[in-house]
Design a protein around this motif. Structure first.
Motif, mmCIF file in Angstrom:
data_model
loop_
_atom_site.group_PDB
_atom_site.id
_atom_site.type_symbol
_atom_site.label_atom_id
_atom_site.label_comp_id
_atom_site.label_asym_id
_atom_site.label_seq_id
_atom_site.Cartn_x
_atom_site.Cartn_y
_atom_site.Cartn_z
ATOM 1 N N LEU A 18 0.837 -1.196 0.000
ATOM 2 C CA LEU A 18 0.000 0.000 0.000
ATOM 3 C C LEU A 18 0.872 1.245 0.000
ATOM 4 O O LEU A 18 1.979 1.241 0.540
ATOM 5 N N ALA A 19 0.357 2.320 -0.595
ATOM 6 C CA ALA A 19 1.029 3.615 -0.502
ATOM 7 C C ALA A 19 0.606 4.275 0.806
ATOM 8 O O ALA A 19 -0.535 4.155 1.238
ATOM 9 N N SER A 20 1.546 4.968 1.440
ATOM 10 C CA SER A 20 1.272 5.536 2.750
ATOM 11 C C SER A 20 1.956 6.883 2.914
ATOM 12 O O SER A 20 2.988 7.151 2.281
ATOM 13 N N ILE A 21 1.380 7.733 3.776
ATOM 14 C CA ILE A 21 2.051 8.989 4.126
ATOM 15 C C ILE A 21 2.657 8.899 5.530
ATOM 16 O O ILE A 21 3.128 9.874 6.092
ATOM 17 N N ASP A 22 2.635 7.686 6.139
ATOM 18 C CA ASP A 22 3.193 7.465 7.476
ATOM 19 C C ASP A 22 2.505 8.327 8.529
ATOM 20 O O ASP A 22 3.146 8.931 9.395
ATOM 21 N N ALA A 23 1.185 8.365 8.431
ATOM 22 C CA ALA A 23 0.398 9.138 9.396
ATOM 23 C C ALA A 23 -0.980 8.500 9.504
ATOM 24 O O ALA A 23 -1.431 7.801 8.594
ATOM 25 N N SER A 24 -1.619 8.732 10.623
ATOM 26 C CA SER A 24 -2.987 8.247 10.816
ATOM 27 C C SER A 24 -3.914 9.430 11.019
ATOM 28 O O SER A 24 -3.489 10.517 11.410
ATOM 29 N N ALA A 25 -5.202 9.218 10.700
ATOM 30 C CA ALA A 25 -6.166 10.319 10.759
ATOM 31 C C ALA A 25 -7.515 9.802 11.219
ATOM 32 O O ALA A 25 -7.812 8.608 11.131
ATOM 33 N N LYS A 26 -8.334 10.709 11.729
ATOM 34 C CA LYS A 26 -9.692 10.352 12.116
ATOM 35 C C LYS A 26 -10.668 11.285 11.418
ATOM 36 O O LYS A 26 -10.343 12.435 11.091
ATOM 37 N N ASN A 27 -11.858 10.774 11.184
ATOM 38 C CA ASN A 27 -12.891 11.566 10.529
ATOM 39 C C ASN A 27 -13.501 12.541 11.533
ATOM 40 O O ASN A 27 -14.012 12.150 12.575
ATOM 41 N N THR A 28 -13.423 13.812 11.238
ATOM 42 C CA THR A 28 -13.983 14.834 12.131
ATOM 43 C C THR A 28 -15.114 15.600 11.442
ATOM 44 O O THR A 28 -15.306 16.793 11.645
ATOM 45 N N GLY A 29 -15.850 14.917 10.599
ATOM 46 C CA GLY A 29 -16.955 15.552 9.884
ATOM 47 C C GLY A 29 -16.677 15.551 8.399
ATOM 48 O O GLY A 29 -16.611 14.511 7.753
#
Length: 595
Positions: free
Chosen positions: A478-489
């Motif tokens: 997989l391609a990655s930006i080495d970061a995680s995120a959460k949906n905030t709307g």
């Protein structure tokens, strides 16, 4: 606020014995989380006595400010006359004495902190850890204490302490025993059983998807495994307290009991149940490691200040490490389940950049101030994770270098026999034990792995015991930006940016809101938006910071949809298989398959 005399009548208090400290807790408004406390201190001829509520509780190395729930403080002499008092710091009340007298203290406690496992009262139960309820005086810390509860008639009270005069009354040798012997009182389920001459109780508060009989079956197996590590048991009676609840999770070890909290619907699946029984094993091990022996700096406990030690990785991390040893040897956990859990631990370590920055010694000392969040993950680690892996590293080294004659379990048995409380052990004590057992000096190993950030070669380490760490063959790149995120709307907000990774190098940080990749709007899933790319592609990231639209470019890194796993090495030779058996106490999977 109830008067002390009224409290004693309600709680069936008796006249204090010579030098005893007597506590009473009356729960008259449980729906409002309120309890009234009365304390009777013996006669004192001092000009004043300082009474204190602990600022933290044992097992949680964090200042909790427990005194913030105290109201309506009063002090009286043995004739009921008010005594002058003043609060001299956040958790200390100074009571002035004009002449020798007993000192009687009354106050109210607000107890609505279930997740801290220090104090909680509601209309179905109360969890009473003395650190959250009962003040003490250093002048009388060594005196015998009694606790009398006034609780609703239908409630049942259970504690590791012995009953005193009735089923809601308990007695302890001193305050230190009291503070390490919580009480669970309320509407609960109670099971009693006996194993190898020792008595046990399982008390459960709350409804949930747990299987009581399975819990009892496995706890009976678990408590027979103490001799896997130590040559004797430090108790004759032990209580497992379980909260099946919501909004709280975790566990705390105590002198001859433990409190385990889990969401009420997190017992049913095999994975969830393993989480429960592993926690029970962890706290059971603590009965020796921490409660029978612990590092200097935590012995004796200072209840009002931070207690520093460079060895908390042994207290907590080694305890985590031994969990699986007991569970596998007892047949509660399969080797495949152990491999899966070990793989998760290793992957967490490898995905924590802080392992390159902070040593096990440093993270132990800083446990009191360690913060969570993105910065902590990038620049620090924790005593559980690092301590567990260092314990494995040392264990396998000992086994290999001594041809399985010495193991890490023997180190802990020596700590138990040679450094029982009240004295605490030091780094040099551990090094001395290692030299006594092996004839070798481990100072260099200690410097390289404990005093400085450890660099563990897991391929080489696992190979010694016939295992390997590998990516599943069906794993996809997989391609990655080495970061995680959460949906905030409408937007995704970055929650972790790995130090040194693609997003980090491009200047992105936590709380940046990702808008688009190559001018295409990012939806609810960052990974899905990156599926059209491959590792090595250069992309433009549009994001919002401080309410302004920004843009940066980065080169995507490679990730996989499946993590590496610990699996048996099918090429393991007889020496590796034998070392595995000496390590885990069961046959290597290749040997087991051949039987």
């Amino acid at each position: 606020m109830k008067k002390r005399l009224a409290l004693c009548i309600l709680a069936a208090c008796s006249a204090p014995a010579l030098a005893d400290v007597n506590y009473s807790l009356s729960i008259t408004e449980p729906q409002h989380h309120l309890g009234d406390v009365s304390v009777e201190f013996p006669k004192s001829a001092q000009s004043h006595i300082d009474v204190k509520l602990p600022a933290w509780r044992t097992g949680r190395y964090e200042i909790l400010n427990l005194a913030n729930g105290v109201r309506y403080f009063e002090a009286k002499d043995d004739a009921g006359k008010a005594l002058k008092w003043e609060k001299i710091n956040h958790s200390t009340w100074r009571v002035h004495l004009n002449e020798p007298t007993e000192v009687n203290i009354d106050y109210q406690v607000y107890a609505n902190e279930l997740g801290k496992r220090a104090r909680h009262i509601d209309d179905s139960h109360a969890f009473v850890d003395a650190s959250g309820f009962f003040m003490f005086s250093e002048s009388f810390r060594q005196e015998t204490v009694t606790v009398n509860l006034n609780v609703p008639k239908q409630w049942r009270s259970v504690s590791g302490m012995d009953n005193h005069k009735n089923k809601h009354s308990f007695k302890a040798a001193d305050y230190d025993v009291l503070v390490d012997s919580p009480i669970e009182t309320g509407i609960n389920k109670l099971h009693k059983f006996e194993v190898e001459g020792r008595k046990y109780e399982l008390v459960i508060w709350g409804e949930g998807n747990y299987d009581e009989q399975l819990m009892l079956t496995d706890l009976k197996k678990l408590v027979t495994t103490g001799n896997v590590i130590w040559d004797s048991y430090p108790y004759e009676r032990y209580v497992f307290m379980v909260h099946a609840t919501s909004g709280a999770g975790g566990a705390t070890e105590h002198l001859n009991s433990t409190i385990i909290q889990r969401p009420r619907d997190r017992f049913g699946s095999r994975e969830d149940y393993l989480g429960f029984i592993s926690t029970a094993a962890h706290e059971f091990i603590h009965t020796w490691n921490v409660k029978a022996y612990r590092p200097k700096g935590l012995a004796p406990y200072d209840y009002t200040n931070m207690n520093y030690s460079n060895l908390l990785w042994i207290s907590e991390g080694s305890t985590s490490y031994f969990e699986d040893h007991l569970l596998v040897r007892s047949g509660i956990e399969t080797t495949d389940e152990f491999f899966k859990l070990l793989g998760k631990t290793i992957n967490r370590h490898l995905q924590t950049p802080g392992r390159e920055v902070q040593s096990a010694s440093e993270t132990s000392f800083d446990k009191w101030i360690n913060q969570g969040g993105d910065h902590a993950r990038n620049y620090s680690t924790n005593i559980y994770l690092e301590g567990s892996l260092l314990s494995m590293l040392l264990d396998i080294k000992l086994l290999e270098s001594t041809k399985a004659k010495v193991n890490y379990r023997q180190v802990h048995n020596a700590l138990y026999n040679e450094h029982k409380l009240p004295a605490g052990f030091t780094e040099q004590d551990v090094l001395n034990i290692l030299k006594e057992l092996t004839g070798e000096d481990y100072a260099t190993w200690w410097h390289d792995n404990v005093s400085t950030p450890a660099s563990i070669d897991f391929d080489a380490l696992l190979n010694k015991v016939g295992l390997k760490l590998e990516r599943p063959a069906k794993a996809k790149s997989l391609a990655s930006i080495d970061a995680s995120a959460k949906n905030t709307g409408e937007l995704l907000t970055l929650t972790h940016v790995r130090r040194g990774g693609a997003a980090w190098r491009a200047g992105l940080t936590t709380d940046d809101k990702i808008v688009a990749v190559n001018k295409h709007h990012v939806g609810k899933d960052l990974k899905a938006s990156l599926e059209v790319f491959k590792a090595g592609d250069k992309v433009t990231i549009d994001y919002i910071r401080r309410d302004a639209l920004e843009s940066t470019t980065l080169v995507l890194s490679e990730d996989f949809d499946m993590p590496k796993k610990v699996v048996p090495n099918k090429a393991a030779n007889l020496t590796q298989r034998a070392l595995f058996k000496a390590w885990m106490g069961v046959e290597h999977p290749l040997n087991a398959a051949a039987d």
